[in-house]
Motif scaffolding. Structure first.
Motif, PDB file in Angstrom:
ATOM      1  N   GLU A 296     -90.022  -3.658 -88.743  1.00  0.00           N
ATOM      2  CA  GLU A 296     -90.422  -3.444 -90.130  1.00  0.00           C
ATOM      3  C   GLU A 296     -91.409  -2.298 -90.267  1.00  0.00           C
TER       4      GLU A 296
ATOM      5  N   HIS B 272     -89.899  -8.340 -84.947  1.00  0.00           N
ATOM      6  CA  HIS B 272     -89.812  -8.106 -86.389  1.00  0.00           C
ATOM      7  C   HIS B 272     -90.893  -7.132 -86.844  1.00  0.00           C
TER       8      HIS B 272
ATOM      9  N   LYS C 245     -91.912   0.050 -87.965  1.00  0.00           N
ATOM     10  CA  LYS C 245     -91.459   1.188 -87.157  1.00  0.00           C
ATOM     11  C   LYS C 245     -92.487   1.552 -86.084  1.00  0.00           C
TER      12      LYS C 245
ATOM     13  N   THR D 272     -81.784  -0.203 -97.836  1.00  0.00           N
ATOM     14  CA  THR D 272     -82.148  -1.585 -97.543  1.00  0.00           C
ATOM     15  C   THR D 272     -83.562  -1.917 -98.013  1.00  0.00           C
ATOM     16  N   GLN D 273     -83.823  -3.216 -98.061  1.00  0.00           N
ATOM     17  CA  GLN D 273     -85.156  -3.735 -98.326  1.00  0.00           C
ATOM     18  C   GLN D 273     -85.515  -4.698 -97.205  1.00  0.00           C
ATOM     19  N   TRP D 274     -86.758  -4.600 -96.716  1.00  0.00           N
ATOM     20  CA  TRP D 274     -87.207  -5.427 -95.605  1.00  0.00           C
ATOM     21  C   TRP D 274     -87.993  -6.631 -96.110  1.00  0.00           C
ATOM     22  N   GLU D 275     -87.848  -7.746 -95.372  1.00  0.00           N
ATOM     23  CA  GLU D 275     -88.667  -8.954 -95.580  1.00  0.00           C
ATOM     24  C   GLU D 275     -88.739  -9.356 -97.047  1.00  0.00           C
ATOM     25  N   GLN D 276     -87.602  -9.711 -97.604  1.00  0.00           N
ATOM     26  CA  GLN D 276     -87.518 -10.071 -99.021  1.00  0.00           C
ATOM     27  C   GLN D 276     -87.566 -11.594 -99.200  1.00  0.00           C
TER      28      GLN D 276
ATOM     29  N   ASP E 212     -84.665 -10.923 -93.580  1.00  0.00           N
ATOM     30  CA  ASP E 212     -85.154  -9.813 -92.753  1.00  0.00           C
ATOM     31  C   ASP E 212     -84.770  -8.462 -93.339  1.00  0.00           C
ATOM     32  N   LEU E 213     -83.483  -8.302 -93.650  1.00  0.00           N
ATOM     33  CA  LEU E 213     -82.992  -7.021 -94.147  1.00  0.00           C
ATOM     34  C   LEU E 213     -81.950  -7.283 -95.233  1.00  0.00           C
TER      35      LEU E 213
ATOM     36  N   ARG F 139     -78.567   0.679 -90.244  1.00  0.00           N
ATOM     37  CA  ARG F 139     -79.666   1.662 -90.175  1.00  0.00           C
ATOM     38  C   ARG F 139     -79.513   2.710 -91.277  1.00  0.00           C
TER      39      ARG F 139
END
Length: 209
Positions: free
Chosen positions: A46, A42, A48, A91-95, A111-112, A87
Motif C-alpha cells: 500500500e 500489505h 510502496k 485502483t483504490q487501496w484498503e477500501q 485490499d484492492l 498493477r
C-alpha cells in the motif's frame, strides 16, 4: 495487539474505521499482524515500501529475516506476470465496505478495488481459495463488482471467482447468515476447516484424519 496499534499510530498509518450500524454485526477484517507476514506485506504494498529499514521501523519486534521475506513477497506483485493487469488498472487501496443482509451487517476492508473487480492479497503457505470464498463474495457484493480475485503471493498465482462462482457462494452465504442469526454455530469438521480453527485441539468433533 496494543503494541501493534501504538506503532501504527506513531507511524501515522491510517486504520480505516468500520461502521457498525446494528447490534448484529460481523467483521470480516483482521489486524494483519495476527496472520504472520500479511501485515508487513500489505503495508509494503500500500505504501510502496522497498527499503528494509523503513519497513522494519513499523515493527521493531519483527526480525530482519521476516522483514526481508515480507518485502520479497510484496515485490512479487510488482513483478509476476499473473498480477500485471491489476498493477496497470485504476485502483483504490484498503477500501472499507459494509454489507447488510437482513439483520446482519458484515464489515470488512478490500485490499484492492478495481473498476469491476475486488482483489485480496494472501501470503498463505497453502493454496485454499475455497476457504476464502465468503470473504471475497462479500467484498464483491458490497462494492457491486462482478469478479473477485485472490493474489497468492507466495505461489505467484491468481485465483478468480467469476460471476457464476459468486452466485453459487451467495446461495451458500444465505444459509450461513440464517444460521448465524439463529445462533447455530455447529462445527463443520473437515481437513481444511480444522487446520485453521484455533479450537481444533480441544474440539470433540474435530477432523482426526
Amino acid at each position: 495487539m496494543v503494541r501493534r496499534l501504538k506503532q501504527l499510530a506513531s507511524a501515522e498509518v491510517e486504520i480505516p474505521r468500520l461502521p457498525l450500524s446494528t447490534n448484529d454485526a460481523v467483521a470480516l477484517m483482521t489486524i494483519h499482524a495476527a496472520k504472520g507476514l500479511e501485515w508487513p506485506v500489505h503495508l509494503a504494498l500500500e505504501r510502496k515500501i522497498h527499503d528494509v529499514e523503513k519497513l522494519a521501523s513499523f515493527d521493531v519486534a519483527l526480525g530482519l529475516e521476516s522483514v526481508m521475506e515480507a518485502l520479497q513477497l510484496a515485490k512479487r506483485f510488482d513483478e509476476v506476470e499473473n498480477f500485471a493487469p491489476f498493477r496497470q488498472a485504476k485502483t483504490q487501496w484498503e477500501q472499507p465496505i459494509t454489507l447488510s443482509i437482513g439483520r446482519l451487517t458484515l464489515n470488512g476492508i478490500v485490499d484492492l478495488l478495481g473498476p469491476d473487480w475486488v482483489l485480496d492479497f494472501k501470503t498463505d503457505q497453502e493454496f485454499t481459495p475455497q476457504h476464502h470464498r465468503f470473504q471475497l463474495w462479500a467484498y464483491a457484493q458490497a462494492t457491486g463488482r462482478t469478479t473477485a480475485h485472490i493474489a497468492y503471493l507466495r505461489h505467484n498465482c491468481l485465483h478468480t471467482f467469476n460471476e457464476e462462482d459468486l452466485q453459487t457462494t451467495a446461495q451458500e452465504a444465505e444459509i450461513l447468515v440464517q444460521q448465524i442469526l439463529a445462533g447455530d454455530y455447529s462445527a463443520v469438521p473437515s481437513p481444511a476447516n480444522c487446520s485453521f480453527c484455533a479450537y481444533a485441539d480441544i474440539c470433540e468433533v474435530s477432523y482426526q484424519g
